[in-house]
Write a protein that holds these residues in place. Structure first.
Motif, mmCIF file in Angstrom:
data_model
loop_
_atom_site.group_PDB
_atom_site.id
_atom_site.type_symbol
_atom_site.label_atom_id
_atom_site.label_comp_id
_atom_site.label_asym_id
_atom_site.label_seq_id
_atom_site.Cartn_x
_atom_site.Cartn_y
_atom_site.Cartn_z
ATOM 1 N N UNK A 541 31.240 27.610 -34.703
ATOM 2 C CA UNK A 541 31.142 29.066 -34.713
ATOM 3 C C UNK A 541 31.685 29.629 -33.402
ATOM 4 N N UNK A 542 32.974 29.367 -33.164
ATOM 5 C CA UNK A 542 33.641 29.861 -31.960
ATOM 6 C C UNK A 542 34.768 30.810 -32.372
ATOM 7 N N UNK A 543 34.374 31.849 -33.120
ATOM 8 C CA UNK A 543 35.351 32.704 -33.773
ATOM 9 C C UNK A 543 36.332 33.357 -32.791
ATOM 10 N N UNK A 544 35.850 33.736 -31.601
ATOM 11 C CA UNK A 544 36.734 34.406 -30.643
ATOM 12 C C UNK A 544 37.057 33.539 -29.430
ATOM 13 N N UNK A 545 36.286 32.489 -29.199
ATOM 14 C CA UNK A 545 36.531 31.628 -28.035
ATOM 15 C C UNK A 545 37.588 30.575 -28.316
ATOM 16 N N UNK A 546 37.601 30.077 -29.543
ATOM 17 C CA UNK A 546 38.660 29.176 -29.934
ATOM 18 C C UNK A 546 38.532 27.756 -29.426
ATOM 19 N N UNK A 547 39.676 27.112 -29.328
ATOM 20 C CA UNK A 547 39.770 25.667 -29.134
ATOM 21 C C UNK A 547 39.063 25.192 -27.874
ATOM 22 N N UNK A 548 39.096 25.994 -26.811
ATOM 23 C CA UNK A 548 38.486 25.567 -25.549
ATOM 24 C C UNK A 548 36.977 25.391 -25.676
ATOM 25 N N UNK A 549 36.375 26.083 -26.637
ATOM 26 C CA UNK A 549 34.924 26.043 -26.808
ATOM 27 C C UNK A 549 34.509 25.136 -27.965
ATOM 28 N N UNK A 550 35.394 24.238 -28.365
ATOM 29 C CA UNK A 550 35.100 23.377 -29.507
ATOM 30 C C UNK A 550 35.107 21.918 -29.064
ATOM 31 N N UNK A 551 33.908 21.391 -28.828
ATOM 32 C CA UNK A 551 33.808 19.984 -28.437
ATOM 33 C C UNK A 551 32.384 19.506 -28.656
ATOM 34 N N UNK A 552 32.161 18.727 -29.711
ATOM 35 C CA UNK A 552 30.821 18.196 -29.960
ATOM 36 C C UNK A 552 30.593 16.829 -29.332
ATOM 37 N N UNK A 553 31.429 16.459 -28.351
ATOM 38 C CA UNK A 553 31.421 15.085 -27.866
ATOM 39 C C UNK A 553 30.238 14.687 -27.019
ATOM 40 N N UNK A 554 29.390 15.646 -26.617
ATOM 41 C CA UNK A 554 28.203 15.242 -25.857
ATOM 42 C C UNK A 554 27.329 14.295 -26.676
ATOM 43 N N UNK A 555 27.354 14.448 -27.997
ATOM 44 C CA UNK A 555 26.568 13.548 -28.842
ATOM 45 C C UNK A 555 27.056 12.115 -28.702
ATOM 46 N N UNK A 556 28.361 11.928 -28.572
ATOM 47 C CA UNK A 556 28.900 10.577 -28.385
ATOM 48 C C UNK A 556 28.402 9.996 -27.070
ATOM 49 N N UNK A 557 28.434 10.807 -26.022
ATOM 50 C CA UNK A 557 27.934 10.340 -24.730
ATOM 51 C C UNK A 557 26.461 9.979 -24.823
ATOM 52 N N UNK A 558 25.664 10.885 -25.415
ATOM 53 C CA UNK A 558 24.224 10.639 -25.498
ATOM 54 C C UNK A 558 23.930 9.373 -26.278
ATOM 55 N N UNK A 559 24.732 9.114 -27.293
ATOM 56 C CA UNK A 559 24.466 7.961 -28.160
ATOM 57 C C UNK A 559 24.718 6.628 -27.477
ATOM 58 N N UNK A 560 25.347 6.662 -26.296
ATOM 59 C CA UNK A 560 25.544 5.406 -25.562
ATOM 60 C C UNK A 560 24.254 4.855 -24.999
ATOM 61 N N UNK A 561 23.239 5.693 -24.902
ATOM 62 C CA UNK A 561 21.944 5.247 -24.405
ATOM 63 C C UNK A 561 21.066 4.811 -25.579
ATOM 64 N N UNK A 562 20.105 3.967 -25.290
ATOM 65 C CA UNK A 562 19.275 3.397 -26.343
ATOM 66 C C UNK A 562 18.332 4.441 -26.913
ATOM 67 N N UNK A 563 17.843 4.141 -28.118
ATOM 68 C CA UNK A 563 16.866 5.018 -28.758
ATOM 69 C C UNK A 563 15.557 5.038 -27.991
ATOM 70 N N UNK A 564 15.378 4.138 -27.040
ATOM 71 C CA UNK A 564 14.163 4.128 -26.238
ATOM 72 C C UNK A 564 14.089 5.253 -25.236
ATOM 73 N N UNK A 565 15.239 5.881 -24.925
ATOM 74 C CA UNK A 565 15.227 6.973 -23.958
ATOM 75 C C UNK A 565 15.919 8.233 -24.471
ATOM 76 N N UNK A 566 16.704 8.129 -25.528
ATOM 77 C CA UNK A 566 17.445 9.288 -26.009
ATOM 78 C C UNK A 566 17.217 9.484 -27.501
ATOM 79 N N UNK A 567 17.068 10.741 -27.905
ATOM 80 C CA UNK A 567 17.030 11.093 -29.320
ATOM 81 C C UNK A 567 17.966 12.265 -29.546
ATOM 82 N N UNK A 568 18.644 12.241 -30.679
ATOM 83 C CA UNK A 568 19.570 13.306 -31.053
ATOM 84 C C UNK A 568 19.074 13.913 -32.354
ATOM 85 N N UNK A 569 18.766 15.207 -32.316
ATOM 86 C CA UNK A 569 18.225 15.894 -33.485
ATOM 87 C C UNK A 569 19.193 16.994 -33.933
#
Length: 802
Positions: A541-569
């Motif tokens: 939902x970046x209707x006016x911000x565009x491509x620069x505001x489109x990056x869901x990659x933090x989830x990939x970074x977070x997923x590098x840690x174990x489920x013992x310390x990180x949860x993604x909801x």
């Protein structure tokens, strides 16, 4: 060295604060600290030099950093004096990289280290074990890791010491946080910005931060910027930041002890005066807090020269100042001369224990900075008084009809969380709380602001000195504040735009590593409140911000840690977000990553169903399925609010046009539930996942983030070869919501085509529908480019009612 109060150079009082006897003892204690620091780097035997040093007494690998240690131990010894004199509640944060020897030596001499690790006893045997453990495989690192008592700051990544210090001071009115900042560290962007934290510290309800900028002149092999600019410029820089700098400089220990004692005493008196005036008048003002500019040689008291090269007061003192000691007799002689210069025989008795007169110098009990409970904040943690989140539920008659903003609804809940916990809960955001639809929090409290307030600010700016919402346009500073706040026993939530949560990638990494170590290996560290990241203003939902505001990659970074310390909801609607938020605010010692959009979205589950669904983490939605418990033709799955709506719209199209198709609809809230062998917080069996996705049918998974993350989580699952993930593929511009989805093939039309292509029996019967779907894609793009908005039937889509 000279100084003059409130002139170009802040003075140290000229009187001799220390008596000759105090000076002698403090210098001896400092020598003991420095001896231990050097011993940790070099020795594996003969810890008290009772024999001449031989090659076998040295470690095989010399690892560690000497350069900042003497300045840090010098600061610690002097802080101890004022703690005792004024009965201060104080903790210490070591900002310079690899500063552990300075902290470890003081922990050991204060007795805290031996209390926690009895094998490191306060005698010759324990000292030797300490020396052998430092920078040795499987034992102590060169940073102030979680294993180090008194530490809340690892220091491996530079730049966060001051923000951690302020986070610790917020809502801790009696605490002083001393923080030694390395001059190399001071060159980082996060550290430079964090000096502005003084505009957010309220002297009525908060504690104080006493920064000591340690200007020893050098980094690994370069000079530091702040140590090489004219003193007048440095002084002006910090006055411009709003500090009152006090300078202590030199290399003569006797003079430096007197100057440092006087300066720290002056700073403590200034802090107390600021607090007393604010608390007696009820007016916080905008205080100009004191700080110290400590100029001392790098590697102070160490070897001055080795092989004709300058060492002390130069970058060569940064790490191990003398190498090859096992094979180079001259180098071994230099190290022995250096170690003996501290006169260990005067400092430790025949058993290797610190002599009684020096044991009496540091504070006692919890007043020791190495034993202060604020540095083990879980011991002070009081659970939040949470309202019943179900009271904030969005009532629905049937699924997928009513639209609300999930985060706006959450804001009503957070408002009452704040009201009930005005001494231990804060919300953090980089100038985006209102943008993220959390503005209802301002009904409980405004934003913290101690700088100038103009009359026009009364019209909706919501700033006040006693506000508790923390907003500053620095994700680094906010994250540092929150970490310091949590590590000292409090609670919080940080909301930010999805594209820019990446700014704190490495800070997340460091905190997650701290939690992993603390939870798995360090029995004496009490659990702290979880770090809750609310990621909103999402990629879709970046209707006016565009491509620069489109990056869901933090989830990939977070997923590098174990489920013992990180949860993604990824809660699919407003009621699920409430359930997830309540769980995360109650949880301990996790990083909880919550992804939820701020725009209005359909509500699919009533609160009872939402609680059950979020507790399971992944489940079948019977009302969206028509397989009736039998074998489906296809499983359509989703994770994320936008992706759930597009997946449901695809299901509705397929069921309308292909009435004999059997679809099972699955929604995922807890992303780690996709990963085999992940412990479930409610003990639900892991095998349930495979029954949801069947063993041989295609699974079309519409995912909020990059598609490969789902494959990463599920590659060891049954039926993985039949899981086909749709997600963000770096296709974006200034788009309408549907057009952006189409370009990344996560829209309802492409999903329906995917089902037709992957269910063998539909390849013929679904051919006409497939052609219609292609036409809808073309029409939708053309409409968006003509009208600048999606078609009404897209914008107003609801789940069809029976």
């Amino acid at each position: 060295m000279t100084s003059t109060q409130n002139s170009e150079r802040e003075v140290v009082p000229s009187e001799q604060v220390l008596t000759p006897e105090e000076l002698r003892k403090m210098d001896a204690y400092w020598r003991a600290c420095n001896y231990l620091c050097a011993g940790m780097i070099y020795l594996r035997d003969n810890p008290l030099l009772r024999q001449p040093l031989r090659p076998e007494h040295f470690k095989n690998r010399l690892l560690g950093h000497w350069g900042s240690d003497p300045g840090q131990t010098f600061s610690w010894v002097h802080l101890n004096r004022v703690i005792r004199k004024y009965d201060l509640d104080m903790i210490y944060i070591s900002g310079p990289g690899h500063g552990a020897p300075a902290v470890l030596s003081n922990c050991y001499l204060e007795g805290t280290y031996s209390e926690i690790y009895p094998e490191k006893s306060q005698d010759e045997t324990g000292m030797l074990r300490l020396f052998r453990a430092f920078s040795f495989p499987g034992q102590l690192g060169s940073h102030c890791t979680p294993e180090v008592p008194g530490s809340i700051h690892e220091g491996g990544e530079l730049g966060y010491s001051v923000s951690h210090a302020f986070g610790a001071a917020f809502d801790n009115p009696d605490l002083i946080v001393s923080v030694v900042v390395g001059d190399g560290e001071a060159e980082t962007g996060p550290l430079a910005t964090s000096w502005h934290s003084n505009k957010f510290l309220n002297p009525i309800r908060d504690g104080a931060v006493l920064p000591i900028l340690h200007l020893n002149g050098y980094k690994i092999n370069n000079p530091t910027v702040l140590a090489r600019i004219p003193h007048e410029d440095l002084d002006a820089l910090f006055r411009g930041y709003g500090w009152v700098p006090h300078t202590v400089e030199g290399d003569d220990p006797e003079r430096m002890h007197q100057d440092m004692a006087a300066t720290i005493e002056t700073c403590v008196q200034q802090i107390r005066a600021i607090q007393q005036e604010a608390r007696s008048t009820g007016k916080p003002g905008l205080p100009r807090w004191p700080m110290i500019l400590l100029r001392s040689p790098k590697g102070w008291t160490g070897p001055k020269e080795v092989d004709g090269h300058k060492v002390e007061d130069f970058w060569r003192a940064h790490q191990v100042p003398v190498l090859d000691v096992q094979t180079n007799l001259e180098h071994a002689r230099i190290v022995e001369q250096w170690l003996r210069s501290y006169r260990p025989e005067e400092l430790f008795d025949e058993h290797g224990t610190l002599v009684p007169e020096l044991r009496d110098l540091p504070p006692k009990g919890h007043r020791r900075m190495s034993a202060n409970p604020h540095a083990n904040g879980g011991k002070l943690r009081v659970p939040l008084d949470l309202p019943n989140f179900c009271d904030y539920a969005v009532p629905i008659v049937s699924p997928g009809i009513k639209e609300v903003s999930p985060t706006e609804n959450l804001g009503k809940f957070l408002c009452d969380v704040m009201r009930r916990n005005m001494d231990r809960f804060r919300v953090f955001s980089p100038d985006e709380n209102a943008s993220n639809r959390l503005q209802d929090i301002y009904a409980a409290t405004w934003k913290t602001w101690l700088a100038e307030i103009k009359p026009e600010d009364a019209d909706g700016t919501y700033i006040a000195p006693d506000g508790r919402v923390m907003e500053m346009l620095s994700e680094h500073t906010l994250e540092g504040w929150l970490e310091g706040y949590l590590l000292t026993g409090r609670h919080g939530m940080f909301s930010t735009y999805e594209a820019f949560v990446h700014i704190i990638d490495s800070m997340y990494n460091q905190h997650a590593k701290w939690l992993e170590k603390s939870k798995q290996e360090i029995h004496w560290r009490a659990s702290i409140s979880s770090l809750n990241l609310l990621i909103t203003s999402v990629v879709w939902r970046q209707d006016h911000n565009g491509f620069t505001h489109e990056d869901p990659g933090f989830l990939d970074l977070a997923s590098n840690k174990s489920a013992g310390v990180t949860r993604i909801y990824l809660p699919p609607d407003a009621n699920c977000l409430l359930s997830v938020a309540d769980h995360c605010l109650r949880s301990q010692s996790y990083v909880n990553v919550i992804v939820s959009d701020k725009q209005p979205h359909l509500v699919y589950l009533d609160m009872d169903a939402a609680v059950i669904h979020c507790t399971k983490g992944v489940g079948i939605w019977d009302w969206a399925s028509n397989d009736n418990g039998g074998d489906p033709d296809v499983v359509v799955a989703s994770a994320g609010d936008v992706m759930t709506q597009e997946a449901l719209a695809a299901v509705a199209i397929l069921r309308e046009h292909l009435p004999d198709i059997k679809i099972r609809f699955v929604n995922v809230v807890d992303l780690y539930r996709l990963q085999p062998d992940t412990e479930h917080p409610h003990g639900l069996p892991d095998r349930d996942f495979d029954s949801l996705f069947t063993t041989d049918k295609p699974v079309i998974f519409n995912f909020h983030g990059y598609p490969w993350l789902i494959h990463k989580f599920t590659y060891r699952r049954k039926n993985h070869d039949n899981i086909h993930v749709r997600g963000y593929k770096e296709k974006g511009n200034i788009n309408t919501p549907l057009e952006l989805a189409i370009r990344n093939q996560v829209d309802r039309f492409n999903l329906a085509i995917d089902v037709i292509d992957r269910v063998p029996r539909l390849r013929s019967s679904g051919a006409h529908l497939k052609e219609w779907l292609k036409g809808q894609i073309i029409e939708s793009i053309n409409y968006a480019y003509t009208e600048g908005i999606d078609k009404p039937e897209i914008r107003n889509w609801k789940w069809p009612q029976a």
